[in-house]
Design an enzyme around this catalytic site. Structure first.
Site, short mmCIF file in Angstrom:
data_model
loop_
_atom_site.label_atom_id
_atom_site.label_comp_id
_atom_site.label_asym_id
_atom_site.label_seq_id
_atom_site.Cartn_x
_atom_site.Cartn_y
_atom_site.Cartn_z
NE ARG A 51 0.54 -9.75 -2.35
CZ ARG A 51 1.37 -9.68 -2.96
NH1 ARG A 51 1.83 -11.33 -2.27
NH2 ARG A 51 2.65 -9.44 -3.30
CD GLN A 87 13.85 -6.95 -3.32
OE1 GLN A 87 14.14 -5.86 -4.32
NE2 GLN A 87 14.01 -7.49 -2.61
CG HIS A 105 11.52 -12.45 -3.49
ND1 HIS A 105 11.84 -11.24 -3.82
CD2 HIS A 105 12.43 -12.82 -3.36
CE1 HIS A 105 12.48 -10.46 -2.90
NE2 HIS A 105 13.25 -12.12 -3.06
N GLY A 171 12.79 1.77 -6.04
CA GLY A 171 11.49 2.06 -5.74
C GLY A 171 11.44 -0.08 -4.73
CB SER A 173 12.14 -1.92 1.24
OG SER A 173 12.78 -3.02 1.80
CD GLU A 199 9.65 6.70 2.71
OE1 GLU A 199 8.83 5.63 3.31
OE2 GLU A 199 9.12 7.65 2.41
#
Length: 297
Positions: A51, A87, A105, A171, A173, A199
């Site tokens: 990553r 985050q 985080h 953006g 969750s 969404e």
């Protein structure tokens, strides 16, 4: 403002919970807990090494740059505070021009020593157990907050939420706590709350207003849409490019307020309740300015 993995997805960084996201490819228990690191450090280090290396192939997008413009043009005084918390563990906010961002985080390009607790900026791999630059112990791990660990600088974040006039989530969750509970915390102290997302999230129902969908080309970053009207019901005002990331949701979030303030010299409705200070005071340079503002990305 709270932004999460969704703000970096446009740059090509995988989100966690979407189809094809990181948690479909790897079990959380295998790569994102202290127990996983103790059980199989090579697997965990390899996951984060990959990553970290992938950051070289991505670039900040329009949303990162818009937040950086917002920071640059924000009033630099005690009466107006701006806190940006992310985050995300990537560095796209900084590369997009943001000078001050709180990584709750942690960061991929930081290493944490398990022996002495020192943090070191880190660009390469950790799989080969390099020595800590402070104590020399081969005990470096990714400086990221794993499940079961406490996020960084929580007292500072909660203080900002208690003082905020406006809380915006971008953006995210709405599934990972404690960040998923920030909207309730801010609302309990009287802040207006707004969600901007592709969404509905798991926490959309907690917001005063939730808007979903992609932004139109040029409308959010000072491109072809620069200077377009931002209030489509009632009076109109012009929005400067630095704030078009939040257009039109922030404007709509104000229209039910009982009192009136001014944005760019144009009266707009204001919603903060009786006796409270205006959150959209007049601004000669065209910026919508809030007394206090918490941005958590």
């Amino acid at each position: 403002i709270l932004t999460g993995a969704g703000i970096s997805a446009e740059s090509g960084i995988d989100t966690f919970r979407d189809a094809g996201g990181l948690w479909e490819k790897h079990r959380i228990e295998d790569v994102a807990t202290p127990e996983a690191f103790a059980r199989n450090p090579a697997l965990v280090q390899g996951f984060y090494d990959a990553r970290r290396a992938a950051l070289d192939s991505v670039e900040p997008n329009a949303a990162h740059k818009a937040l950086a413009r917002l920071e640059r043009e924000w009033p630099d005084d005690e009466a107006h505070s701006l806190l940006i918390v992310t985050q995300n563990v990537d560095d796209l906010h900084e590369r997009g021009g943001l000078q001050n961002v709180l990584h709750m985080h942690g960061e991929l390009r930081s290493a944490l020593c398990g022996a002495c607790g020192a943090r070191t900026r880190w660009e390469g791999a950790l799989s080969d157990a390099p020595p800590c630059t402070s104590c020399g112990a081969p005990a470096l791990r990714p400086d990221v907050v794993w499940f079961g660990e406490m996020p960084y600088q929580m007292p500072r974040i909660y203080e900002a939420l208690a003082r905020a006039d406006l809380f915006v989530s971008i953006g995210t969750s709405g599934a990972v706590y404690p960040a998923a509970g920030f909207v309730q915390e801010a609302a309990a102290y009287g802040a207006r709350t707004l969600e901007l997302n592709l969404e509905r999230s798991e926490g959309s129902h907690w917001f005063d207003e939730s808007r979903q969908g992609r932004g139109r080309t040029g409308a959010g970053v000072g491109g072809r849409g620069a200077g377009r009207p931002v209030i489509r019901e009632g009076r109109l005002a012009e929005c400067p490019p630095s704030l078009q990331l939040f257009d039109p949701a922030l404007a709509r979030a104000t229209r039910r307020f009982p009192r009136t303030s001014h944005m760019v010299g144009v009266p707009v409705p204001l919603h903060r309740g009786q006796g409270s200070k205006p959150i959209l005071p007049s601004s000669p340079d065209g910026l919508r300015r809030f007394n206090r503002f918490a941005i958590i990305s």
